[in-house]
Design an enzyme around this catalytic site. Structure first.
Site, PDB file in Angstrom:
ATOM      1  N   HIS A 155       0.821  -1.214   0.000  1.00  0.00           N
ATOM      2  CA  HIS A 155       0.000   0.000   0.000  1.00  0.00           C
ATOM      3  C   HIS A 155       0.854   1.263   0.000  1.00  0.00           C
ATOM      4  CE1 HIS A 155      -4.151   0.966  -0.149  1.00  0.00           C
ATOM      5  NE2 HIS A 155      -4.371   1.241   1.109  1.00  0.00           N
ATOM      6  N   TYR A 214      -3.442   8.915   7.435  1.00  0.00           N
ATOM      7  CA  TYR A 214      -3.654   7.566   6.922  1.00  0.00           C
ATOM      8  C   TYR A 214      -4.276   7.670   5.541  1.00  0.00           C
ATOM      9  CZ  TYR A 214      -1.969   5.526  11.158  1.00  0.00           C
ATOM     10  OH  TYR A 214      -1.141   5.159  12.181  1.00  0.00           O
ATOM     11  N   ASN A 251      -8.941   3.629  -1.368  1.00  0.00           N
ATOM     12  CA  ASN A 251      -9.448   4.645  -0.441  1.00  0.00           C
ATOM     13  C   ASN A 251      -8.673   5.958  -0.472  1.00  0.00           C
ATOM     14  OD1 ASN A 251     -11.640   3.167   0.495  1.00  0.00           O
ATOM     15  ND2 ASN A 251     -10.403   2.118   2.034  1.00  0.00           N
TER      16      ASN A 251
END
Length: 181
Positions: free
Chosen positions: A19, A60, A108
């Site tokens: 990620h 995040y 996301n």
């Protein structure tokens, strides 16, 4: 002024995870250009000169849009001058593609940026990480040694493509690099 943003999660526990490929791409650019991300603002770190900003959000992944939006507003950067680099499970490991726009594809980080900027017309460079059985565990997992060697090689071309985006039209960069990754 161009803005290149690499997506990832902050913290040592996420270093070199699938990620964090966006962070790895930014690090590769820093290495190639012999620069460092020496400015900190809006919960992110970045390098800035007269031509471009190279940045990593320290939020995040699902809050990446806050940092990107704040940086764009502060430095008066238009969405046409933004390019985001991030991981894509729908691409095979070692593949990458540059796109002028598109949906989030379930990612996301780019989803939050699209929501905050209210447009899907965001240039992006997607780096393939392949797909695992459990999406969350897979993207937060580290690369195998063999996969890391593949990623390390492709990051060279990814960095070159992103630097080319600073000085060239994205269509030129797409024609030059898409298919060569």
């Amino acid at each position: 002024m161009k803005l290149i943003v690499g997506l990832g999660n902050p913290g040592t526990e996420y270093e070199k995870t699938r990620h964090n490929i966006g962070f790895m791409a930014v690090d590769k650019i820093c290495e190639k250009l012999n620069i460092s991300l020496n400015e900190k603002k809006f919960n992110g770190i970045f390098y800035r000169n007269k031509d471009f900003i190279l940045a990593k959000p320290l939020t995040y992944m699902n809050k990446s849009g806050d940092f990107v939006q704040a940086l764009m507003q502060y430095y008066d950067i238009s969405v046409e001058d933004l390019i985001v680099v991030y991981d894509d499970m729908d691409l095979l490991i070692g593949k990458a593609v540059i796109r002028q726009k598109g949906s989030s594809g379930g990612h996301n980080g780019i989803k939050d940026i699209i929501e905050k900027l209210k447009t899907e017309n965001i240039k992006r460079l997607k780096v393939g990480i392949g797909r695992g059985d459990n999406a969350i565990n897979f993207v937060l997992g580290k690369f195998s040694i063999a996969d890391y060697q593949i990623i390390d090689k492709i990051l060279d071309g990814v960095a070159d493509a992103l630097v080319s985006c600073i000085y060239n039209d994205v269509r030129f960069v797409m024609n030059k690099f898409n298919g060569s990754f």
